[in-house]
Design an enzyme around this catalytic site. Structure first.
Site, mmCIF file in Angstrom:
data_model
loop_
_atom_site.group_PDB
_atom_site.id
_atom_site.type_symbol
_atom_site.label_atom_id
_atom_site.label_comp_id
_atom_site.label_asym_id
_atom_site.label_seq_id
_atom_site.Cartn_x
_atom_site.Cartn_y
_atom_site.Cartn_z
ATOM 1 N N ASP A 1 0.812 -1.216 0.000
ATOM 2 C CA ASP A 1 0.000 0.000 0.000
ATOM 3 C C ASP A 1 0.848 1.269 0.000
ATOM 4 O O ASP A 1 2.059 1.226 0.216
ATOM 5 C CB ASP A 1 -0.959 -0.002 1.207
ATOM 6 N N ASN B 1 -7.686 -2.891 13.974
ATOM 7 C CA ASN B 1 -9.080 -3.226 13.669
ATOM 8 C C ASN B 1 -9.177 -4.430 12.729
ATOM 9 O O ASN B 1 -10.221 -4.681 12.141
ATOM 10 C CB ASN B 1 -9.800 -2.013 13.060
ATOM 11 N N HIS C 1 -7.346 -4.814 9.941
ATOM 12 C CA HIS C 1 -7.041 -4.568 8.528
ATOM 13 C C HIS C 1 -5.751 -5.261 8.124
ATOM 14 O O HIS C 1 -4.849 -5.482 8.936
ATOM 15 C CB HIS C 1 -7.031 -3.068 8.194
ATOM 16 N N GLU D 1 -9.768 -2.066 5.056
ATOM 17 C CA GLU D 1 -10.413 -1.750 6.329
ATOM 18 C C GLU D 1 -11.691 -2.567 6.504
ATOM 19 O O GLU D 1 -12.219 -3.107 5.524
ATOM 20 C CB GLU D 1 -10.765 -0.251 6.351
HETATM 21 C C1 F6R Z 1 1.472 -1.583 6.191
HETATM 22 C C2 F6R Z 1 0.159 -2.170 6.250
HETATM 23 C C3 F6R Z 1 -0.659 -2.208 7.485
HETATM 24 C C4 F6R Z 1 0.133 -2.594 8.736
HETATM 25 C C5 F6R Z 1 -0.764 -2.596 9.969
HETATM 26 C C6 F6R Z 1 -0.008 -2.916 11.224
HETATM 27 O O1 F6R Z 1 1.997 -1.664 4.878
HETATM 28 O O2 F6R Z 1 -0.277 -2.589 5.241
HETATM 29 O O3 F6R Z 1 -1.699 -3.130 7.286
HETATM 30 O O4 F6R Z 1 0.699 -3.846 8.565
HETATM 31 O O5 F6R Z 1 -1.373 -1.344 10.094
HETATM 32 O O6 F6R Z 1 0.852 -1.855 11.481
HETATM 33 P P1 F6R Z 1 1.973 -1.935 12.623
HETATM 34 O O7 F6R Z 1 2.921 -2.987 12.182
HETATM 35 O O8 F6R Z 1 2.587 -0.572 12.628
HETATM 36 O O9 F6R Z 1 1.263 -2.274 13.888
#
Ligand code: F6R
Length: 243
Positions: A67, A136, A138, A143
């Protein structure tokens, strides 16, 4: 699903690096699906260490990131392209031309998404997809929703995600409100999936995602349907799972 419990974040990172190193060693021209965020930083540091020790060669690897924030340039230090360059690509011998991140500066969302799906197809799909887990549920920026979005699309980030990501920005207003993300189908088409999770704060969502019902309200729950998922998590993140 294969679950590996580790003592802490550092051990989680070493185990995840073992897994990715095995993939790169067994198939030097593999396609790695990569993630940003706090979870993979230690894993990337460990991969860099192994590259510097001469144990890993990334010269034939292709990478496709999950992303990117819409509106951020590659030079913006909060963009995911910048994150990947500084946390991994600048320190290993991967060919930068073979590293893909959605184009945050493409304002035409339809074009940005179609171009990215074309990249994934041209690369022949993903051999190993690395994922973190959002608070959440994702994955990528998919989302909670009423459907599982299939392909690359533009998302309005939820308040929960904007709040979680605000720690990297000067203030909440600076956090972009939209992002381009690979879709659930592209993630599920990966041959193997590696999820890394750490910390007590993720314990409930780990339980919901991996033992609760499969629902687009918890996007990561779809991973229960994938034939080759490995979850590497520290004991805090696994504290609500009984095994
Ligand atoms: C990042 C991504 C997100 C993260 C998720 C967890 O490229 O796609 O889905 O993997 O938000 O983030 P952290 O690792 O910061 O807790």
């Amino acid at each position: 699903m294969n679950i590996i419990k580790t003592d802490d974040y550092n051990r989680m990172s070493c185990m995840a690096a073992n897994y990715i190193a095995a993939q790169v060693t067994l198939k030097p021209n593999c396609v790695l699906g990569l993630a940003t965020g706090s979870s993979p930083v230690g894993t990337y540091q460990e991969l860099i260490r192994r590259y510097q020790a001469g144990d890993l060669d990334f010269s034939k690897v292709t990478s496709i990131n999950l992303d990117e924030y819409k509106g951020l340039s590659p030079e913006n230090d909060q963009s995911y392209r910048y994150f990947m360059n500084t946390n991994l690509f600048d320190h290993i011998n991967i060919d930068k031309k073979c590293t893909y991140v959605p184009d945050g500066l493409e304002d035409n969302a339809e074009k940005a998404c179609a171009d990215y799906d074309a990249v994934i197809e041209r690369c022949g799909g993903i051999d190993l997809q690395l994922l973190g887990l959002g608070n959440n549920g994702h994955i990528g920026f998919n989302e909670p929703d009423t459907i599982f979005p299939k392909q690359t699309h533009c998302v309005d980030l939820t308040t929960s995600t904007i709040e979680a990501n605000a720690r990297f920005f000067d203030s909440m207003d600076k956090v972009p409100k939209q992002a381009y993300t690979m879709g659930i189908q592209s993630i599920m088409m990966a041959k193997r999936i590696l999820v890394i999770v750490s910390g007590e704060g993720k314990a409930q969502i780990v339980k919901d995602a991996f033992t609760g019902p499969v629902t687009p309200q918890v996007p990561a729950s779809i991973l229960q349907m994938h034939p080759d998922v490995t979850l590497i998590a520290d004991k805090e993140a696994l504290s609500l799972l009984s095994f």
